[in-house]
Design an enzyme around this catalytic site. Sequence first.
Site, PDB file in Angstrom:
ATOM      1  N   HIS A  61       0.850  -1.196   0.000  1.00 44.14           N
ATOM      2  CA  HIS A  61       0.000   0.000   0.000  1.00 44.14           C
ATOM      3  C   HIS A  61       0.880   1.238   0.000  1.00 44.14           C
ATOM      4  O   HIS A  61       1.989   1.210   0.521  1.00 44.14           O
ATOM      5  CB  HIS A  61      -0.913  -0.009   1.233  1.00 44.14           C
ATOM      6  CG  HIS A  61      -1.940   1.082   1.165  1.00 44.14           C
ATOM      7  ND1 HIS A  61      -1.693   2.365   1.591  1.00 44.14           N
ATOM      8  CD2 HIS A  61      -3.205   1.086   0.675  1.00 44.14           C
ATOM      9  CE1 HIS A  61      -2.774   3.103   1.389  1.00 44.14           C
ATOM     10  NE2 HIS A  61      -3.700   2.357   0.840  1.00 44.14           N
ATOM     11  N   GLU A  86      -3.609   2.496  -7.463  1.00 38.45           N
ATOM     12  CA  GLU A  86      -4.004   3.710  -6.748  1.00 38.45           C
ATOM     13  C   GLU A  86      -2.979   4.812  -6.981  1.00 38.45           C
ATOM     14  O   GLU A  86      -1.920   4.792  -6.353  1.00 38.45           O
ATOM     15  CB  GLU A  86      -4.041   3.464  -5.237  1.00 38.45           C
ATOM     16  CG  GLU A  86      -5.028   2.448  -4.763  1.00 38.45           C
ATOM     17  CD  GLU A  86      -5.227   2.581  -3.251  1.00 38.45           C
ATOM     18  OE1 GLU A  86      -6.348   2.863  -2.826  1.00 38.45           O
ATOM     19  OE2 GLU A  86      -4.235   2.423  -2.508  1.00 38.45           O
TER      20      GLU A  86
END
Lengths: 233, 233, 233, 233
Positions: free
Chosen positions: C96, C144
């Site tokens: 992430h 992302e």
Amino acid sequence: MKELRFPLVALNLKVYGEALGEGALRLSKVAEKVAEEFDVGILVAPPLLSLKTIAETVEIPVFSQHVDPYSPGGHTGSVLAEDIKEAGAQGSLLNHSEKRMLLADIGAALDRLRRNGLKSILCTDTVETTRAGAALGPDIIAIEPPELIGTGIPVSKAKPEVVVGAVEAVRRINPGVRVLCGAGISSGDDVAKAIELGAEGVLLASAYVRAREPERVLSEMAEKAVKAWEKRP
Amino acid sequence: MKELRFPLVALNLKVYGEALGEGALRLSKVAEKVAEEFDVGILVAPPLLSLKTIAETVEIPVFSQHVDPYSPGGHTGSVLAEDIKEAGAQGSLLNHSEKRMLLADIGAALDRLRRNGLKSILCTDTVETTRAGAALGPDIIAIEPPELIGTGIPVSKAKPEVVVGAVEAVRRINPGVRVLCGAGISSGDDVAKAIELGAEGVLLASAYVRAREPERVLSEMAEKAVKAWEKRP
Amino acid sequence: MKELRFPLVALNLKVYGEALGEGALRLSKVAEKVAEEFDVGILVAPPLLSLKTIAETVEIPVFSQHVDPYSPGGHTGSVLAEDIKEAGAQGSLLNHSEKRMLLADIGAALDRLRRNGLKSILCTDTVETTRAGAALGPDIIAIEPPELIGTGIPVSKAKPEVVVGAVEAVRRINPGVRVLCGAGISSGDDVAKAIELGAEGVLLASAYVRAREPERVLSEMAEKAVKAWEKRP
Amino acid sequence: MKELRFPLVALNLKVYGEALGEGALRLSKVAEKVAEEFDVGILVAPPLLSLKTIAETVEIPVFSQHVDPYSPGGHTGSVLAEDIKEAGAQGSLLNHSEKRMLLADIGAALDRLRRNGLKSILCTDTVETTRAGAALGPDIIAIEPPELIGTGIPVSKAKPEVVVGAVEAVRRINPGVRVLCGAGISSGDDVAKAIELGAEGVLLASAYVRAREPERVLSEMAEKAVKAWEKRP
């Protein structure tokens, strides 16, 4: 009794196969039993994913193995002081040689622990960084020369000058900070020797977690810790 | 004169476009000129790839922007104290907010610098970490609250208590360590204010590197630094 | 039903204040309820310290927010695939943008997950790294663009070419890998748009966790996800 | 001739004591001499602080040992593609096992190199990460199983399947990428074996840098490289 007591045997369960899932529970219960039997301070730092379960189960202090320097927010995968508290634990190790932290982050993480009423065990590697660590005001410093970790060669025997140096450095800089020593601690004699050198306990991992008979090993340590403690000047 | 002098204006050229290649040389020569003119301490920390060229060219102290904690060996891409010395530089910044280091590595890197007869400027971010930094015994600590870096809001005005707190903390822990302050230092007045608060100089970057007239900016700083220095009790 | 289903709304609870302790439980139960009501895939990734509790409580897939690349052993403070499995979870996010990993560690961590029968959601930031990610063979890639995370500006609207590019890149390199898109996803329309662009779901955090009415927000997303899914060619 | 030629012997000088200061110069000149004598591709990657001097001196390709993913700006202590170019070098190693990088940073650093017209040698550790690396489109991939680095046990003999696997993986994903192999390469035979397995050269360090007679070692490698290259199907 969830409060820290000294002499203290701090058990870092790491993420050894023996310490995952049910293993963490079993090893923590043995620690609790020995703590009661010998009336000595013992704490466990289980794997992160077992922290809550262990903290809800045993009546000895439970510590996280790591804490991040953040406040609640967008920090995916982090371990917050708020959540350690919420889980029912009493504090956290930080800056272990297997999870070293930036100086700036250690400062911030200690602050996060304090604001949440949690205790800290800051790991350091040399007399120099112990001095720096003491200046940051953790509750406890655990000095562990990394080259001895997991070797079975106890710091208290192989490098007594490091333990003595750390104890003196802390006394001069910030006498409220307690000192443990770690790395290679394998037997009751190693624990006794550490206390004789001025440490108020030990931090250990494999000698307990990977022992064939963890209860026997820990009982011997507890017994010798108490005896060495009584002889302190 | 390659020795450190105080008051000291330490110029971190970072890797701004203005400071690459010829730019590093030009900015370092201006710094040398102003240092002579105003008889004040000025040092430059050029981009790593220009370190050797600058160190061979100017007669003011030249510092590396970073140093790794290793001895010579298999450490691809690292910057060693041995090589900084070989390049003819006088020392190194370390733990800059844009290049934070592990506590253990800071201890080791300071040791590497010392063994090579080099000077150190250790960057810190809070009074707490300044205290820890002082305990590690660098030559100089530069306290820079990271939230002010590059803002033009000078730490000496926005957070005077941080500068004063750092100066006091260092004095108590390790009085031989010099203190600079940084972050947002943009004018001669900011420099003067820093010295009034007890700092022995400043660490700055963009206000010099990215100035339309770097010489004018630095001259003003040098002038006011000297004046403030003379008024010190 | 603990198996992954598509379209998938993956909820990263991060360590927002709303997601600690009881909050994680509440938000996970809402997710479970909505998943049942709309017959859509929803998974939750709660804070690490709540992983076990949530995995034991809800009947939707539960993921860790991070996984380290190690086998069981001396790795203080790490999160192992073995322990994620032991906790009853189905897989893990990794890489992430708030917990970036080394390429070598991503390779090793994916291997650890596979060997433990766990699923993976690998986060990437550009079409280029998505291509690299696909080559590593995770179960799911969530692209992302970090500059949009937490902004409320949905990637599916602001940078549709990134979503389309990622979907195509994955199809070419490793067509078995599923693609989610994330960053700025705030409404049912954003989710629908993502699916129209070829994604098989979304990864989101603040829009759900910090919503005044999480159930309403998630229900709308689930409803529109299903509708957009039915219209797929 | 500063262009890359194949077969290629890439010499990573690391920061061995033998490679600091004058040592870097001496070792680079020997490399230049051998390259001319045997009409073979040889490149050197000297310590960062010697990069400019070496690039200005020798007529073979000179590479940085590392490159950061940033554009010019406030990034203290970083090595930029712009500055590598300015120094006169031809490209950079990146993600060496002693300087591992985040996947996201590798993507960005490769982009920085390309925009500056520089070449890249991306280090990887397994067939899996080689596949991912190839998808990122570097000029060259050097696969080095880290457990063999510095051992003298050549990857081309100990793990031929890794070399073959890497070559095939790259061919399938991105056939324009060249493959070197490294780790344990110590002799001309190791180099020949690497080429027979499909690699277009080798990456090595200690066997050259720390040799008693570097010229003899490198000459033998060059000679056998050329012979093996001619026999390629």
